[in-house]
Design a protein around this motif. Structure first.
Motif, PDB file in Angstrom:
ATOM      1  N   UNK A  69      11.470  20.884   3.179  1.00  0.00           N
ATOM      2  CA  UNK A  69      10.372  20.474   3.414  1.00  0.00           C
ATOM      3  C   UNK A  69      10.153  18.714   3.113  1.00  0.00           C
ATOM      4  N   UNK A  70      11.163  18.488   1.706  1.00  0.00           N
ATOM      5  CA  UNK A  70      11.558  17.262   1.250  1.00  0.00           C
ATOM      6  C   UNK A  70      12.211  16.374   3.015  1.00  0.00           C
ATOM      7  N   UNK A  71      12.883  17.235   2.967  1.00  0.00           N
ATOM      8  CA  UNK A  71      14.061  16.273   4.263  1.00  0.00           C
ATOM      9  C   UNK A  71      13.454  16.053   5.502  1.00  0.00           C
ATOM     10  N   UNK A  72      12.189  16.933   5.571  1.00  0.00           N
ATOM     11  CA  UNK A  72      11.719  16.714   7.177  1.00  0.00           C
ATOM     12  C   UNK A  72      10.159  15.479   6.679  1.00  0.00           C
ATOM     13  N   UNK A  73       9.852  16.000   5.598  1.00  0.00           N
ATOM     14  CA  UNK A  73       9.069  14.821   5.532  1.00  0.00           C
ATOM     15  C   UNK A  73       8.854  13.156   5.447  1.00  0.00           C
TER      16      UNK A  73
ATOM     17  N   UNK B  44       5.208   7.918  -2.202  1.00  0.00           N
ATOM     18  CA  UNK B  44       4.009   8.706  -1.153  1.00  0.00           C
ATOM     19  C   UNK B  44       1.995   9.033  -1.505  1.00  0.00           C
ATOM     20  N   UNK B  45       1.800   8.369  -1.415  1.00  0.00           N
ATOM     21  CA  UNK B  45       0.510   9.270  -1.383  1.00  0.00           C
ATOM     22  C   UNK B  45       0.412  10.646  -0.996  1.00  0.00           C
ATOM     23  N   UNK B  46       0.510  11.739  -1.561  1.00  0.00           N
ATOM     24  CA  UNK B  46       0.473  13.298  -0.692  1.00  0.00           C
ATOM     25  C   UNK B  46      -0.409  13.539  -1.005  1.00  0.00           C
TER      26      UNK B  46
ATOM     27  N   UNK C 252       0.777  -0.750   0.171  1.00  0.00           N
ATOM     28  CA  UNK C 252       0.512   0.011   0.287  1.00  0.00           C
ATOM     29  C   UNK C 252       0.818   0.920   0.220  1.00  0.00           C
ATOM     30  N   UNK C 253       0.193   1.897  -0.649  1.00  0.00           N
ATOM     31  CA  UNK C 253       1.388   3.978  -0.124  1.00  0.00           C
ATOM     32  C   UNK C 253       0.892   4.079   0.758  1.00  0.00           C
ATOM     33  N   UNK C 254       1.766   4.840   1.604  1.00  0.00           N
ATOM     34  CA  UNK C 254       1.664   5.587   3.055  1.00  0.00           C
ATOM     35  C   UNK C 254       1.389   6.962   2.274  1.00  0.00           C
ATOM     36  N   UNK C 255       0.738   7.207   3.405  1.00  0.00           N
ATOM     37  CA  UNK C 255       0.058   8.269   3.164  1.00  0.00           C
ATOM     38  C   UNK C 255       0.175   9.550   4.767  1.00  0.00           C
TER      39      UNK C 255
ATOM     40  N   UNK D 282      -6.576  13.244   6.824  1.00  0.00           N
ATOM     41  CA  UNK D 282      -6.848  11.762   6.676  1.00  0.00           C
ATOM     42  C   UNK D 282      -6.511  11.118   7.937  1.00  0.00           C
ATOM     43  N   UNK D 283      -7.030  10.512   9.103  1.00  0.00           N
ATOM     44  CA  UNK D 283      -6.805   9.703   9.920  1.00  0.00           C
ATOM     45  C   UNK D 283      -5.527   8.921   9.948  1.00  0.00           C
ATOM     46  N   UNK D 284      -5.397   8.247   9.203  1.00  0.00           N
ATOM     47  CA  UNK D 284      -4.195   7.433   9.100  1.00  0.00           C
ATOM     48  C   UNK D 284      -2.762   8.109   8.390  1.00  0.00           C
ATOM     49  N   UNK D 285      -3.170   9.568   8.039  1.00  0.00           N
ATOM     50  CA  UNK D 285      -1.868   9.842   7.384  1.00  0.00           C
ATOM     51  C   UNK D 285      -1.015  10.168   8.210  1.00  0.00           C
ATOM     52  N   UNK D 286       0.054  10.087   8.025  1.00  0.00           N
ATOM     53  CA  UNK D 286       1.267  11.110   8.625  1.00  0.00           C
ATOM     54  C   UNK D 286       0.714  12.627   7.941  1.00  0.00           C
ATOM     55  N   UNK D 287       1.505  13.428   9.536  1.00  0.00           N
ATOM     56  CA  UNK D 287       0.343  14.814   9.495  1.00  0.00           C
ATOM     57  C   UNK D 287       1.608  15.822   9.342  1.00  0.00           C
TER      58      UNK D 287
END
Length: 450
Positions: free
Chosen positions: A280-284, A124-126, A84-87, A188-193
């Motif tokens: 931004x990319x590094x933190x994500x 990622x599903x970003x 699965x793609x990670x959110x 989204x509840x299950x996403x990394x925020x």
């Protein structure tokens, strides 16, 4: 006696009717509350003149949230599924007052590259969201604006193209408004925020000398209470402080660091807008790698606590860190200069703006007695006023008695005191660090999982 049979038997699903002159009370469906949970507070009945619909909605939601927090047990995160793609939900929360023009342009130029690196290189599903804020002064076009999530980077780029850097009358800005709108994004509840907070000035109410709202925002929104709510929701802030302007203030660096600490994120110093995309990319990617370890960490904590129920909490964490770091494989980490302050813990421990202001009062006072070590460029929107030296100020700014050149909002023609080299930003891969583990552990504790 014979039982009397009604002429019209009741329907299988009776419908409750009510007078058109009554407002229905909020109702909810779901499982009954857990035994021992506090009872739902009785609804407050007020006429529309006493309470607006939005205020009533917020009051009811707050009551429900308090009940849910006590009644609904948190579940451990599921183990990651490789298929699965990670959110990832990523929000840019930006100060767009006069000094921030180069950072808006940098975000616009880099957003498609950021999307490609996160979506294509990392799979990622970003979704991207955008919140922009200015200040509460009458001349500003808006205080804050919110643009909901989208997977289309071109849409974000086009939105950024419509935003110009202008406004901001005094030093502090409406940071609390930007954070509040970020909190209420459609996460989204299950996403990394992740919230990337980008700015160069503190919120109102921390004691700065040129603060037109010394007791805080006129809306009454408390940034520290908003940060606490963001932490409970699992939103991690990467606080990007734009230097050297941020360091001009006595409270700004401390607030930026505390915003990251309260939400288990990181605070970094940005000296060149050209490096914004890499940050931004590094933190994500760092947060996404840590998110993958959540289920394993929870499992190990449970095993240690069951096998050694009397073990002190500090030793539980040490044991789990040693076992997790030795078996988790490599994790990526954003490597760059961080924001530093020996006083940041004062704000990190504060639960309200008033407490933070009192804690910072001696520091703000001593800071205000020192001349600024460099010109602080905040606006070239106004002409110089009759002081001992020329001074450039934004429209609506008050005279604060500074007798050195000071610029209060950047324009394209603003002189630069020096050429600034791009900030060095790296993404390093290695063993899970204790700092990363501590942030992840605190995040799971705060959200109620541990």
């Amino acid at each position: 006696r014979r039982r009397r049979t009604p002429a019209h038997p009741p329907a299988a699903n009776p419908v409750t009717t009510m007078s058109s002159y009554e407002t229905p009370l909020p109702t909810r469906t779901g499982p009954p509350p857990t035994p021992g949970a506090p009872a739902r507070p009785p609804p407050v009945r007020r006429t529309p003149g006493e309470m607006g619909m939005q205020e009533m909605k917020e009051a009811v939601e707050a009551a429900y949230a308090a009940e849910d927090a006590a009644a609904k047990p948190k579940t451990e995160p599921a183990a990651p599924n490789p298929s699965e793609k990670r959110e990832l939900d990523l929000v840019f929360t930006m100060d767009v007052t006069g000094s921030m023009g180069t950072y808006i342009q940098s975000a616009k130029r880099n957003v498609e590259r950021i999307a490609a690196r996160l979506q294509q290189e990392n799979g990622y599903d970003v979704r991207f969201g955008l919140v922009v804020y200015r200040d509460h002064h009458q001349g500003d076009e808006f205080v804050q604006r919110r643009f909901q999530f989208t997977r289309d980077a071109v849409e974000v780029k086009n939105t950024l193209a419509t935003i110009s850097a202008t406004g901001g009358g005094d030093g502090p800005e409406a940071v609390e408004a930007g954070l509040l709108y970020t909190l209420h994004m459609d996460w989204r509840e299950t996403a990394t925020k992740i919230c990337v907070l980008i700015g160069d000035a503190p919120p109102h109410g921390l004691g700065e000398a040129d603060d037109h709202f010394p007791n805080g925002a006129p809306t009454g929104v408390d940034p520290f209470k908003v940060l606490s709510q963001m932490s409970l929701k699992g939103i991690t802030i990467y606080a990007v402080g734009c230097e050297p302007a941020l360091s001009y203030y006595a409270s700004a660096t401390n607030f930026w660091i505390s915003a990251a600490q309260k939400t288990n994120g990181r605070a970094v110093a940005l000296e060149s807008a050209a490096s914004l995309g890499d940050i931004i990319v590094g933190g994500a990617v760092e947060e996404m790698d840590l998110h993958m370890l959540q289920a394993d960490l929870c499992k190990r904590v449970r095993e240690v606590r069951l096998s050694q129920p009397h073990l002190p909490e500090a030793e539980v964490q040490n044991q789990v860190y040693r076992s997790l770091s030795s078996s988790a494989g490599a994790t990526r980490q954003l490597s760059m200069k961080g924001l530093e302050s020996k006083d940041a813990h004062l704000l990190a421990a504060a639960d309200a703006l008033e407490t933070a202001r009192a804690a910072l009062a001696p520091i703000v006072k001593s800071h205000s007695m020192r001349p600024a070590p460099y010109s602080c460029y905040r606006s070239l929107a106004a002409t110089d006023d009759p002081d001992e030296m020329p001074r450039f100020r934004s429209l609506g700014a008050a005279d604060d008695g500074i007798k050195i050149p000071r610029f209060r909002s950047m324009s394209a023609a603003a002189p630069s005191p020096m050429e600034v080299a791009p900030t060095e930003v790296k993404i390093e891969e290695g063993t899970l660090t204790m700092e990363q583990f501590a942030r992840l552990y605190k995040k799971l504790e705060k959200t109620g999982v541990l």
